[in-house]
Scaffold this motif. Sequence first.
Motif, PDB file in Angstrom:
ATOM      1  N   THR A 136       6.061   2.601   5.737  1.00 34.47           N
ATOM      2  CA  THR A 136       7.445   2.244   5.405  1.00 34.47           C
ATOM      3  C   THR A 136       7.750   2.566   3.951  1.00 34.47           C
ATOM      4  OG1 THR A 136       7.463   0.480   7.063  1.00 34.47           O
ATOM      5  CG2 THR A 136       9.118   0.361   5.318  1.00 34.47           C
ATOM      6  N   LEU A 137       6.820   2.226   3.073  1.00 31.22           N
ATOM      7  CA  LEU A 137       7.010   2.470   1.648  1.00 31.22           C
ATOM      8  C   LEU A 137       7.037   3.966   1.342  1.00 31.22           C
ATOM      9  CD1 LEU A 137       7.286   1.264  -1.143  1.00 31.22           C
ATOM     10  CD2 LEU A 137       4.797   1.104  -1.285  1.00 31.22           C
ATOM     11  N   LEU A 138       6.138   4.734   1.947  1.00 29.53           N
ATOM     12  CA  LEU A 138       6.083   6.177   1.702  1.00 29.53           C
ATOM     13  C   LEU A 138       7.328   6.880   2.233  1.00 29.53           C
ATOM     14  CD1 LEU A 138       2.319   6.768   2.532  1.00 29.53           C
ATOM     15  CD2 LEU A 138       3.391   6.915   0.275  1.00 29.53           C
ATOM     16  N   ALA A 139       7.831   6.420   3.369  1.00 30.72           N
ATOM     17  CA  ALA A 139       9.059   7.003   3.920  1.00 30.72           C
ATOM     18  C   ALA A 139      10.238   6.732   2.998  1.00 30.72           C
ATOM     19  CB  ALA A 139       9.334   6.438   5.312  1.00 30.72           C
ATOM     20  N   ALA A 140      10.299   5.537   2.436  1.00 32.01           N
ATOM     21  CA  ALA A 140      11.387   5.193   1.519  1.00 32.01           C
ATOM     22  C   ALA A 140      11.305   6.028   0.246  1.00 32.01           C
ATOM     23  CB  ALA A 140      11.330   3.705   1.179  1.00 32.01           C
ATOM     24  N   LEU A 141      10.089   6.269  -0.245  1.00 32.88           N
ATOM     25  CA  LEU A 141       9.912   7.088  -1.444  1.00 32.88           C
ATOM     26  C   LEU A 141      10.349   8.528  -1.183  1.00 32.88           C
ATOM     27  CD1 LEU A 141       8.861   7.322  -4.357  1.00 32.88           C
ATOM     28  CD2 LEU A 141       6.585   7.818  -3.409  1.00 32.88           C
ATOM     29  N   LEU A 156       8.273   4.978  -8.201  1.00 31.74           N
ATOM     30  CA  LEU A 156       7.569   4.326  -7.097  1.00 31.74           C
ATOM     31  C   LEU A 156       7.765   2.813  -7.157  1.00 31.74           C
ATOM     32  CD1 LEU A 156       5.556   4.171  -4.723  1.00 31.74           C
ATOM     33  CD2 LEU A 156       3.714   4.214  -6.424  1.00 31.74           C
ATOM     34  N   LEU A 157       7.673   2.248  -8.346  1.00 34.00           N
ATOM     35  CA  LEU A 157       7.826   0.801  -8.490  1.00 34.00           C
ATOM     36  C   LEU A 157       9.236   0.363  -8.105  1.00 34.00           C
ATOM     37  CD1 LEU A 157       5.865   0.274 -11.824  1.00 34.00           C
ATOM     38  CD2 LEU A 157       5.187  -0.519  -9.552  1.00 34.00           C
ATOM     39  N   GLN A 158      10.234   1.160  -8.469  1.00 33.22           N
ATOM     40  CA  GLN A 158      11.602   0.813  -8.117  1.00 33.22           C
ATOM     41  C   GLN A 158      11.820   0.888  -6.611  1.00 33.22           C
ATOM     42  OE1 GLN A 158      14.225  -0.342 -10.205  1.00 33.22           O
ATOM     43  NE2 GLN A 158      14.870  -0.852  -8.111  1.00 33.22           N
ATOM     44  N   VAL A 159      11.282   1.946  -5.991  1.00 31.32           N
ATOM     45  CA  VAL A 159      11.396   2.080  -4.535  1.00 31.32           C
ATOM     46  C   VAL A 159      10.672   0.930  -3.844  1.00 31.32           C
ATOM     47  CG1 VAL A 159      10.681   3.480  -2.550  1.00 31.32           C
ATOM     48  CG2 VAL A 159      11.757   4.577  -4.524  1.00 31.32           C
ATOM     49  N   THR A 160       9.535   0.540  -4.388  1.00 28.59           N
ATOM     50  CA  THR A 160       8.776  -0.571  -3.816  1.00 28.59           C
ATOM     51  C   THR A 160       9.595  -1.862  -3.846  1.00 28.59           C
ATOM     52  OG1 THR A 160       6.652   0.406  -4.477  1.00 28.59           O
ATOM     53  CG2 THR A 160       6.679  -1.956  -4.042  1.00 28.59           C
ATOM     54  N   ARG A 212      12.723  -5.774  -0.800  1.00 26.60           N
ATOM     55  CA  ARG A 212      13.937  -6.588  -0.680  1.00 26.60           C
ATOM     56  C   ARG A 212      14.672  -6.266   0.628  1.00 26.60           C
ATOM     57  NH1 ARG A 212      15.527  -5.522  -5.207  1.00 26.60           N
ATOM     58  NH2 ARG A 212      16.853  -3.714  -4.758  1.00 26.60           N
ATOM     59  N   THR A 213      14.786  -4.983   0.953  1.00 26.06           N
ATOM     60  CA  THR A 213      15.502  -4.572   2.160  1.00 26.06           C
ATOM     61  C   THR A 213      14.852  -5.132   3.427  1.00 26.06           C
ATOM     62  OG1 THR A 213      16.266  -2.530   1.115  1.00 26.06           O
ATOM     63  CG2 THR A 213      16.243  -2.575   3.526  1.00 26.06           C
ATOM     64  N   HIS A 214      13.533  -5.129   3.468  1.00 24.86           N
ATOM     65  CA  HIS A 214      12.811  -5.559   4.672  1.00 24.86           C
ATOM     66  C   HIS A 214      12.449  -7.049   4.653  1.00 24.86           C
ATOM     67  CE1 HIS A 214      12.230  -1.553   6.503  1.00 24.86           C
ATOM     68  NE2 HIS A 214      12.235  -1.129   5.254  1.00 24.86           N
ATOM     69  N   GLY A 215      12.842  -7.752   3.608  1.00 30.80           N
ATOM     70  CA  GLY A 215      12.552  -9.176   3.540  1.00 30.80           C
ATOM     71  C   GLY A 215      11.074  -9.487   3.406  1.00 30.80           C
ATOM     72  N   TRP A 216      10.335  -8.590   2.761  1.00 29.42           N
ATOM     73  CA  TRP A 216       8.886  -8.763   2.664  1.00 29.42           C
ATOM     74  C   TRP A 216       8.473  -9.887   1.724  1.00 29.42           C
ATOM     75  CZ3 TRP A 216       7.019  -2.965   2.103  1.00 29.42           C
ATOM     76  CH2 TRP A 216       7.086  -2.353   3.375  1.00 29.42           C
TER      77      TRP A 216
END
Length: 302
Positions: free
Chosen positions: A109-114, A284-288, A293-297
């Motif tokens: 999920t994180l890599l796709a967002a990046l 990367l940190l900003q995308v993380t 936040r988007t996924h409610g993690w």
Amino acid sequence: MSELRRLRYFLAVAEELNFTRAAARLHLAQPALSRQIRELEKELGVQLLERTTQSTSVTEAGRLLQERGQELCAEADRLWRDVRAFATGAQGKISIGYSASTSYDTAPTLLAALAEAHPDISVTTRLLPTAEVVAGVAEGTLDAGLVRCPPPTPQLVRTFVRLEPQGVLMAEGHPLAEHSEVDVAALAGQTVLLHARSDNPGHHDAITGIFERAGIAPRLRERQLSFDVAHMPVAQGNAVSVVGASVLPGLPAGLVWRPLSPVSAIEIHLLTRGGTGQPVTARLLQVTADTARTHGWLRSPS
């Protein structure tokens, strides 16, 4: 870079075939433009333009410089853009290591967002045991690492990514699978599959801490494989496992996952080097942060 500037001046004159129009286009006084063209011709030792009171034309040597010069200026422009993009982190390369437990959902999920946010960033990924991810980031062979319960490491910065609810993974025919959730106390008589403590002391202690708080001591069976997508001992009915909810999207047939009661969660962190990372790491940190936040993690499970 005076030569490149003079080349751009020449190209403007060669395109306009008029010093007055070229000077206006360049926001330059005409005498200054003429002087720069003479300096360029002097430097190259060849006449580039033929000038009369009525017209300006390009010599054969000038046509060669015009053709090749346009390519050179275009390449220089691309280079300047790339360097500026690298400086801001909008372009560059980054290597990311991640542990098997984060490979089910968190890392993809994180890599796709990046990739979506910064398509010009080239990403290299490595699936590694937690200890190797931590060591790789500390030593600089990795730029970042995604792991559960990382140990305190002075030179590394830990960014909280996800608070992941834990549950019981078991064969679908297991008696506990009949319930919508599993009371931790029900694991007292079970064989629980768990990684060796040396693989990730923080995660091992977090799982055993769940049992200790419930006042139980299930039989612990050490995993033989660091990455077992089939969860063989569990699938064969020889053990159960306490794993995060992120296992659900790729759960093999014949296995079920039930959340623990009371609710238990384990932290996932992104590791980076403090103060020495490249600019792309900030992206990367900003995308993380945005993805979490988007996924409610970051919310505590209820």
